[in-house]
Design a protein around this motif. Structure first.
Motif, short mmCIF file in Angstrom:
data_model
loop_
_atom_site.label_atom_id
_atom_site.label_comp_id
_atom_site.label_asym_id
_atom_site.label_seq_id
_atom_site.Cartn_x
_atom_site.Cartn_y
_atom_site.Cartn_z
N LEU A 8 0.80 -1.23 0.00
CA LEU A 8 0.00 0.00 0.00
C LEU A 8 0.84 1.28 0.00
CD1 LEU A 8 -2.93 -1.00 2.38
CD2 LEU A 8 -3.03 -0.68 -0.10
N PRO A 9 1.88 1.41 0.81
CA PRO A 9 2.62 2.69 0.80
C PRO A 9 3.17 3.06 -0.57
CG PRO A 9 3.18 1.42 2.75
CD PRO A 9 2.38 0.51 1.88
N GLY A 10 3.85 2.12 -1.24
CA GLY A 10 4.42 2.42 -2.55
C GLY A 10 3.35 2.72 -3.59
N LEU A 11 2.27 1.94 -3.58
CA LEU A 11 1.19 2.17 -4.55
C LEU A 11 0.52 3.51 -4.30
CD1 LEU A 11 -0.49 -1.36 -4.65
CD2 LEU A 11 0.79 -0.27 -6.49
N ALA A 12 0.34 3.85 -3.04
CA ALA A 12 -0.31 5.12 -2.71
C ALA A 12 0.51 6.29 -3.23
CB ALA A 12 -0.50 5.23 -1.20
N ARG A 13 1.83 6.25 -3.03
CA ARG A 13 2.69 7.34 -3.52
C ARG A 13 2.59 7.46 -5.04
NH1 ARG A 13 6.06 5.44 0.73
NH2 ARG A 13 7.09 3.97 -0.69
N GLU A 14 2.63 6.32 -5.73
CA GLU A 14 2.55 6.35 -7.20
C GLU A 14 1.19 6.88 -7.66
OE1 GLU A 14 2.62 3.33 -11.08
OE2 GLU A 14 3.25 2.59 -9.11
N ALA A 15 0.11 6.43 -7.04
CA ALA A 15 -1.22 6.85 -7.47
C ALA A 15 -1.45 8.33 -7.24
CB ALA A 15 -2.28 6.03 -6.72
N VAL A 16 -1.00 8.84 -6.11
CA VAL A 16 -1.21 10.26 -5.80
C VAL A 16 -0.40 11.15 -6.74
CG1 VAL A 16 -0.79 12.01 -4.03
CG2 VAL A 16 -1.90 9.85 -3.41
N ILE A 21 -6.07 3.07 6.26
CA ILE A 21 -6.18 4.41 5.66
C ILE A 21 -5.06 5.31 6.19
CG2 ILE A 21 -7.58 6.52 5.66
CD1 ILE A 21 -10.06 4.73 5.49
N THR A 22 -4.75 5.19 7.46
CA THR A 22 -3.67 6.02 8.02
C THR A 22 -2.32 5.63 7.45
OG1 THR A 22 -3.35 4.58 9.94
CG2 THR A 22 -4.97 6.36 10.15
N VAL A 23 -2.13 4.34 7.13
CA VAL A 23 -0.89 3.90 6.49
C VAL A 23 -0.75 4.58 5.13
CG1 VAL A 23 0.29 1.92 5.44
CG2 VAL A 23 -0.79 1.68 7.70
N ILE A 24 -1.85 4.61 4.37
CA ILE A 24 -1.82 5.25 3.05
C ILE A 24 -1.58 6.75 3.19
CG2 ILE A 24 -3.17 5.70 0.97
CD1 ILE A 24 -4.68 3.08 1.56
N ARG A 25 -2.27 7.37 4.14
CA ARG A 25 -2.11 8.82 4.36
C ARG A 25 -0.67 9.17 4.67
NH1 ARG A 25 -4.36 11.00 9.91
NH2 ARG A 25 -2.66 9.58 10.50
N ASP A 26 -0.08 8.40 5.58
CA ASP A 26 1.28 8.73 6.00
C ASP A 26 2.30 8.51 4.89
OD1 ASP A 26 0.16 9.28 8.43
OD2 ASP A 26 0.76 7.39 9.37
N ALA A 83 1.58 8.86 1.61
CA ALA A 83 1.25 9.64 0.40
C ALA A 83 1.03 11.11 0.72
CB ALA A 83 0.03 9.04 -0.29
N ASP A 84 1.90 11.67 1.53
CA ASP A 84 1.93 13.11 1.74
C ASP A 84 0.59 13.66 2.21
OD1 ASP A 84 3.21 15.56 1.82
OD2 ASP A 84 2.66 16.07 -0.25
N GLY A 85 -0.04 12.96 3.17
CA GLY A 85 -1.26 13.47 3.78
C GLY A 85 -2.54 13.21 2.99
N TRP A 86 -2.49 12.34 1.99
CA TRP A 86 -3.71 11.99 1.23
C TRP A 86 -4.81 11.55 2.17
CZ3 TRP A 86 -6.26 7.34 1.34
CH2 TRP A 86 -7.29 7.16 0.41
N GLU A 87 -6.05 11.91 1.86
CA GLU A 87 -7.21 11.48 2.64
C GLU A 87 -8.30 10.98 1.69
OE1 GLU A 87 -8.61 14.42 5.31
OE2 GLU A 87 -6.67 14.70 6.31
N PRO A 88 -9.07 9.96 2.09
CA PRO A 88 -10.10 9.40 1.21
C PRO A 88 -11.36 10.28 1.16
CG PRO A 88 -10.15 8.27 3.31
CD PRO A 88 -8.99 9.23 3.37
N ARG A 89 -11.91 10.46 -0.04
CA ARG A 89 -13.24 11.08 -0.17
C ARG A 89 -14.33 10.03 0.03
NH1 ARG A 89 -11.09 12.55 -5.06
NH2 ARG A 89 -12.80 11.52 -6.20
N GLU A 90 -14.01 8.77 -0.32
CA GLU A 90 -15.00 7.69 -0.33
C GLU A 90 -14.47 6.51 0.48
OE1 GLU A 90 -16.12 8.81 -4.98
OE2 GLU A 90 -15.33 6.82 -4.47
#
Length: 614
Positions: free
Chosen positions: A198-206, A241-246, A248-255
């Protein structure tokens, strides 16, 4: 006149003067009219369930929007999906087939969530191009969805399908007979992106300009019915979700999509397991699950430093939405008993566990009612069995009234997953589905025929007794004077889609037609059922317009089946088409009873029959 004695089973089912009714329809009379086995669905109950979900989760999550996305996999009958669309509900679709089903049922693409493993580039391109939300199921799918976005020149709206760690749920799952814990079962279940990616994918997606990472999805299948199970799902989901946020530079889910898995009220799942029949009382209400999920999500987001306000909550009900809207009707064929070596009685029916597959998959046991003797006292203990060569026990040691061949049995709460999971074992043709609306009932999915069962088979010519065997009607061809004019009639006015058009000169077309100078303009149009309507204009040699009637030997007409003959009649008359009558109702006995049809004339004088079957 004495009012009938009514004993309500629930909002949909009742017993009136000893006979089971679904809405205002006598269940045994439905079996006589439509034949058995048959699935019967209450439109009113389906709408009531849909509205209950909207109201319950709307109240429990005032923090932001709520989307109810029923799983189309629970019942693939398109008419039922249209009912849910009328109620404003979206759709959870699994892989290619369910996506196409949702689209055919008129679901708006922006209200579809596409999940499923091993999605290929072609499917992802279609989804991105339509604007469907895509739940990524594996790390590899991110690069493919980025490519799909580049090819379609659209931003891909994606969510990560998570695999929450539910290690705290040590109780046994009701999906397994072996005592597997819910924690173990959720790790055996394949969907979702392994958490370490998740961390690497989140950074790439954002960082990807062609990607909109809108949120996350998670799902807890029907392992149990305690609302606290979903509280733990929420806790573990927000933790990821907090793993992804941390990362991906503070990303937060809308959904945030928290799936389904909720039981229906009488909750047949797992009742075939040891101790399952001892489970007391109905399942918790939709309102209870909504309050648990809404409260837990608000608490966990706040605890994680995420403001709940404005975030969309999505829920994907399946069995709890469709389940108690349906019954399955079967007819008693024989009664058989033995006294040695052990006493046993069997009630043999025309249905099977292959049409009620959750008997096997989820160890379900459904309430059983004898439709025409619903108030009669039990006098018989017997196994109700099916028509396949399996053990096929539909109800073991059931307490039943006096039975005879021809009696109709009703298995309650079978509206979810039974038709969708049915098979053709023993070459049994799958049943029809009938939709009940008040006192009205109509077929919304026809029963299969034996021809349907074997329709996919292709016997090599070398294995056939000889090569002279008719397979099917391949296409119908109409010779026209002006191809463009005829396309305006067949494609534009009748609405038959164009597959392809072209021109053939000499060669094989000359050989086939017998005209050495043949030059043919052609168009193929797609009729339902994989049939083709072919239009041919002979540019050379030109033919003469025919002036014969349909009574002339050698004349022909083509008959096109439609949903509403009156609507087509109005459309054709408004366009100035020559029609020979109003729609005519055929009231004779036989296969044509109830048909409405009329003749119309195409631009070249060819007769087209517009036909509506009941």
């Amino acid at each position: 006149m004495t009012a009938p004695e009514v004993d309500r089973i629930d909002s949909c089912l009742s017993v009136r003067d000893g006979r089971l009714h679904i809405e205002e329809c006598d269940a045994a009379a439905l079996a006589e009219r439509f034949g058995t086995p048959v699935y019967v669905i209450s439109e009113d109950q389906l709408r009531r369930n849909a509205r209950a979900y909207v109201a319950a989760f709307g109240k429990a999550w005032p923090d932001g929007p709520v989307r109810i996305l029923p799983s189309i996999k629970a019942n693939l009958t398109l008419a039922l999906r249209r009912v849910l669309s009328e109620e404003g509900l979206g759709c959870d679709a699994f892989a290619r087939g369910e996506l196409e089903g949702a689209l055919r049922a008129g679901v708006s693409p922006e209200l579809i969530s596409l999940g499923g493993p091993a999605k290929d580039l072609e499917l992802l391109e279609r989804a991105v191009g339509l604007g469907v939300r895509i739940a990524l199921d594996s790390p590899d799918e991110l690069s493919m969805v980025r490519e799909a976005a580049r090819r379609t020149r659209r931003t891909a709206c994606i969510r990560f399908r998570l695999r929450p760690d539910l290690a705290r749920l040590t109780e046994a799952s009701e999906l397994f007979a072996e005592g597997v814990s819910i924690a173990e079962a959720t790790q055996l279940y394949k969907p979702g992106i392994p958490s370490e990616f998740l961390p690497g994918l989140a950074r790439e997606a954002v960082e990807a300009s062609e990607i909109d990472l809108a949120g996350v999805t998670a799902h807890l299948p029907r392992h149990g019915r305690r609302p606290e199970l979903w509280r733990e799902l929420v806790r573990a989901t927000v933790s990821l979700i907090t793993v992804i946020r941390d990362a991906a530079d503070g990303w937060e889910p809308r959904e945030i999509d928290l799936g389904g898995g909720f039981p229906m009220p009488r909750d047949p799942t797992g009742r075939g397991l040891p101790g399952g029949d001892e489970r007391a009382g109905p399942a918790p209400t939709v309102e209870t699950y909504a309050e648990t999920i809404g409260g837990a999500l608000r608490d966990e987001l706040t605890r994680a430093g995420l403001d709940p306000a404005g975030r969309t909550l999505e829920i994907e009900p399946g069995r709890s939405l469709y389940g108690d809207a349906g019954i399955h009707l079967a007819t008693v064929l024989h009664l058989k008993s033995q006294t040695e070596p052990a006493p046993r009685t069997w009630v043999e029916t025309d249905t099977s566990e292959i049409f009620l597959p959750d008997l096997l998959f989820e160890h379900s046991r459904w309430p059983l009612v004898v439709a025409s003797k619903a108030s009669a006292p039990p006098v018989l203990t017997a196994d109700v069995v099916g028509a396949s060569c399996n053990f096929d026990v539909l109800a073991e040691t059931a307490e039943l009234p006096e039975l005879e061949p021809g009696d109709v049995l009703a298995f309650l709460d079978t509206g979810a997953y039974q038709d969708a999971g049915a098979s053709n074992f023993n070459a049994l043709a799958r049943p029809a589905t009938v939709l009940v609306h008040g006192s009205e009932a109509e077929v919304v999915k026809r029963a299969e025929t034996i021809d349907d069962v074997f329709a996919r088979d292709l016997v090599p010519r070398r294995l056939a007794a000889d090569g002279a065997r008719v397979r099917r009607l391949d296409h119908v061809s109409v010779t026209v004077g002006d191809l463009n004019r005829s396309l305006e009639f067949y494609r534009d006015l009748l609405g038959i889609p164009l597959i392809e058009r072209g021109e053939a000169i000499g060669g094989s077309v000359a050989e086939i037609t017998g005209f050495p100078d043949a030059r043919v303009l052609w168009a193929d149009l797609a009729l339902p059922g994989q049939q083709t309507l072919e239009l041919l204009e002979y540019a050379s040699p030109r033919g003469r317009p025919r002036d014969g009637g349909t009574n002339d030997p050698g004349s022909a007409h083509v008959s096109i089946a439609v949903d509403d003959a009156a609507a087509f009649h109005k459309r054709l008359v408004s366009a100035g088409v020559n029609v020979r009558s109003d729609p005519v109702l055929i009231e004779d006995d036989g296969d044509w009873s109830g048909v409405r049809c009329f003749y119309a004339v195409d631009p070249d004088g060819f007769t087209v029959e517009i036909l509506e079957r009941p």
